[in-house]
Scaffold this motif. Structure first.
Motif, PDB file in Angstrom:
ATOM      1  N   TRP A  62      18.247 -92.552  15.779  1.00 45.37           N
ATOM      2  CA  TRP A  62      18.167 -93.950  16.208  1.00 45.37           C
ATOM      3  C   TRP A  62      17.414 -94.780  15.158  1.00 45.37           C
ATOM      4  O   TRP A  62      17.849 -95.861  14.770  1.00 45.37           O
ATOM      5  N   ILE A  63      16.307 -94.226  14.674  1.00 45.83           N
ATOM      6  CA  ILE A  63      15.539 -94.923  13.637  1.00 45.83           C
ATOM      7  C   ILE A  63      16.304 -94.905  12.313  1.00 45.83           C
ATOM      8  O   ILE A  63      16.361 -95.910  11.600  1.00 45.83           O
ATOM      9  N   ALA A  64      16.918 -93.758  11.992  1.00 42.07           N
ATOM     10  CA  ALA A  64      17.643 -93.624  10.728  1.00 42.07           C
ATOM     11  C   ALA A  64      18.831 -94.570  10.634  1.00 42.07           C
ATOM     12  O   ALA A  64      19.257 -94.943   9.534  1.00 42.07           O
ATOM     13  N   SER A  65      19.378 -94.960  11.782  1.00 39.00           N
ATOM     14  CA  SER A  65      20.565 -95.823  11.778  1.00 39.00           C
ATOM     15  C   SER A  65      20.231 -97.290  11.492  1.00 39.00           C
ATOM     16  O   SER A  65      21.129 -98.099  11.260  1.00 39.00           O
ATOM     17  N   LYS A  66      18.952 -97.639  11.518  1.00 38.74           N
ATOM     18  CA  LYS A  66      18.561 -99.025  11.255  1.00 38.74           C
ATOM     19  C   LYS A  66      18.905 -99.410   9.821  1.00 38.74           C
ATOM     20  O   LYS A  66      18.750 -98.608   8.899  1.00 38.74           O
ATOM     21  N   PRO A  67      19.372-100.624   9.611  1.00 41.44           N
ATOM     22  CA  PRO A  67      19.761-101.045   8.259  1.00 41.44           C
ATOM     23  C   PRO A  67      18.543-101.220   7.343  1.00 41.44           C
ATOM     24  O   PRO A  67      17.395-101.276   7.804  1.00 41.44           O
ATOM     25  N   LYS A  78      15.958 -91.051   5.706  1.00 42.45           N
ATOM     26  CA  LYS A  78      15.150 -89.835   5.665  1.00 42.45           C
ATOM     27  C   LYS A  78      14.398 -89.565   6.966  1.00 42.45           C
ATOM     28  O   LYS A  78      13.824 -88.495   7.131  1.00 42.45           O
ATOM     29  N   VAL A  79      14.420 -90.533   7.873  1.00 40.38           N
ATOM     30  CA  VAL A  79      13.796 -90.303   9.183  1.00 40.38           C
ATOM     31  C   VAL A  79      14.520 -89.168   9.902  1.00 40.38           C
ATOM     32  O   VAL A  79      13.909 -88.371  10.617  1.00 40.38           O
ATOM     33  N   ILE A 203      12.626 -79.992   3.679  1.00 44.05           N
ATOM     34  CA  ILE A 203      11.761 -80.237   2.522  1.00 44.05           C
ATOM     35  C   ILE A 203      12.606 -80.485   1.269  1.00 44.05           C
ATOM     36  O   ILE A 203      12.270 -81.335   0.437  1.00 44.05           O
ATOM     37  N   ASN A 204      13.710 -79.755   1.144  1.00 41.52           N
ATOM     38  CA  ASN A 204      14.583 -79.936  -0.015  1.00 41.52           C
ATOM     39  C   ASN A 204      15.097 -81.374  -0.114  1.00 41.52           C
ATOM     40  O   ASN A 204      15.222 -81.927  -1.212  1.00 41.52           O
ATOM     41  N   VAL A 205      15.363 -81.983   1.035  1.00 36.41           N
ATOM     42  CA  VAL A 205      15.817 -83.375   1.055  1.00 36.41           C
ATOM     43  C   VAL A 205      14.673 -84.310   0.680  1.00 36.41           C
ATOM     44  O   VAL A 205      14.833 -85.224  -0.134  1.00 36.41           O
ATOM     45  N   LEU A 206      13.497 -84.089   1.250  1.00 33.14           N
ATOM     46  CA  LEU A 206      12.355 -84.973   1.011  1.00 33.14           C
ATOM     47  C   LEU A 206      11.881 -84.945  -0.435  1.00 33.14           C
ATOM     48  O   LEU A 206      11.370 -85.944  -0.941  1.00 33.14           O
ATOM     49  N   ARG A 236      20.795 -86.563  -5.203  1.00 30.44           N
ATOM     50  CA  ARG A 236      19.734 -86.388  -4.210  1.00 30.44           C
ATOM     51  C   ARG A 236      20.240 -86.924  -2.876  1.00 30.44           C
ATOM     52  O   ARG A 236      21.365 -87.401  -2.761  1.00 30.44           O
ATOM     53  N   GLY A 237      19.381 -86.856  -1.847  1.00 31.06           N
ATOM     54  CA  GLY A 237      19.756 -87.378  -0.530  1.00 31.06           C
ATOM     55  C   GLY A 237      19.941 -86.273   0.487  1.00 31.06           C
ATOM     56  O   GLY A 237      19.322 -85.211   0.404  1.00 31.06           O
ATOM     57  N   LYS A 238      20.816 -86.513   1.453  1.00 29.76           N
ATOM     58  CA  LYS A 238      21.128 -85.530   2.486  1.00 29.76           C
ATOM     59  C   LYS A 238      22.634 -85.451   2.656  1.00 29.76           C
ATOM     60  O   LYS A 238      23.381 -86.228   2.062  1.00 29.76           O
TER      61      LYS A 238
END
Length: 294
Positions: A62-67, A78-79, A203-206, A236-238
């Motif tokens: 829900w938080i990650a979907s915020k623009p 990354k949330v 951790i790999n993503v962060l 990088r990223g997820k």
């Protein structure tokens, strides 16, 4: 599919899985307490941790979907990864509590009251777990969601746990009461193992670990006729939000407008050919006299 559409699909999937996990957990825990079967109780807590991870996942996406906004120009993606790390720590806590309970039961043995209903409860919940894992894993890959994929791995461990509990019930019926405590301890170790796996991926993503092999990107970019060379490739990223930056060499006689259009073509090509790529930064540079880079 937009990120918001993806979020809604992931949210709906997690909500459904949450309901099923709570149902399974209550069945195991209540009947485990009634029969004083420590392996069933441990499995019930394991299933409750599945439900807890679903709740954390729902909050996270829900938080990650915020623009993106002024304070978070790169968005809040990354949330979702932070949520998976919270899930891993929840698993460590559950694992520790089960180990403590197993030790107490070993020091003060209790004879469980096993009957046919114990087996029925475990077999039914096992079937539900298998269906949940198959559904959640499929949706995770389909939506390219790290939270669904990591959560399905968590639930997958529940399958092996439930099988071990059924073995424990059989052993108890045969008179090997200590097996109940032993299986409970093994369950705790399996839960901890799942937590370590999820923690490592998060951790790999962060820390911006590599998401795609550079050779794969190089091959795709070099198939574009105007590109002379491609190097300094970084990713990088997820899984559902991969970022790529790279340097591309072209004929130095091309104008700015041509370079701008080419960079967009490279970006579009990478997004089309590699699932999960969301952002591409292309640095155009003039090739040297011998058409190589320095």
């Amino acid at each position: 599919m937009t990120y918001k559409d993806n979020y809604l699909k992931v949210r709906n999937t997690l909500a459904l899985i949450l309901g099923l996990n709570i149902l399974v957990a209550l069945a195991k825990l209540i009947y485990g307490l009634m029969t004083k079967t420590s392996s069933m109780i441990a499995d019930g807590f394991h299933s409750f941790s599945d439900g807890a991870s679903n709740v954390v996942g729902l909050i996270g996406i829900w938080i990650a979907s915020k623009p993106a906004d002024e304070n978070h120009p790169y968005g809040h993606h990354k949330v979702e990864t932070l949520s998976t790390i919270v899930i891993s720590f929840a698993l460590f806590i559950v694992s520790f509590k089960i180990l403590v309970n197993s030790y107490n039961r070993f020091m003060n043995p209790v004879v469980p009251k096993i009957n046919v209903f114990s087996f029925i409860v475990m077999i039914l919940t096992l079937i539900i777990n298998i269906l949940v894992v198959r559904y959640e894993s499929k949706k995770g890959k389909e939506l390219n969601s790290s939270i669904l994929i990591s959560d399905s791995k968590h639930t997958e461990s529940d399958i092996y746990v439930s099988i071990s509990v059924i073995v424990s019930l059989i052993a108890i019926k045969l008179g090997y009461i200590f097996i109940d405590t032993l299986i409970s301890a093994i369950i705790a170790i399996l839960i901890c193992r799942a937590g370590i796996q999820i923690l490592r991926e998060g951790i790999n993503v962060l820390i911006d670990g590599k998401m795609i092999e550079a050779e794969k990107i190089h091959k795709i970019v070099m198939e574009i006729e105007e590109v002379i060379y491609c190097h300094k490739i970084r990713t990088r990223g997820k899984q559902n939000h991969i970022m790529i930056d790279l340097h591309v060499g072209i004929d130095k006689n091309h104008n700015i407008d041509y370079c701008h259009k080419l960079s967009h073509r490279i970006e579009d090509t990478l997004k089309k050919d590699i699932l999960g790529v969301e952002e591409v930064i292309v640095h155009i540079e003039p090739a040297s006299e011998d058409n190589t880079h320095t």
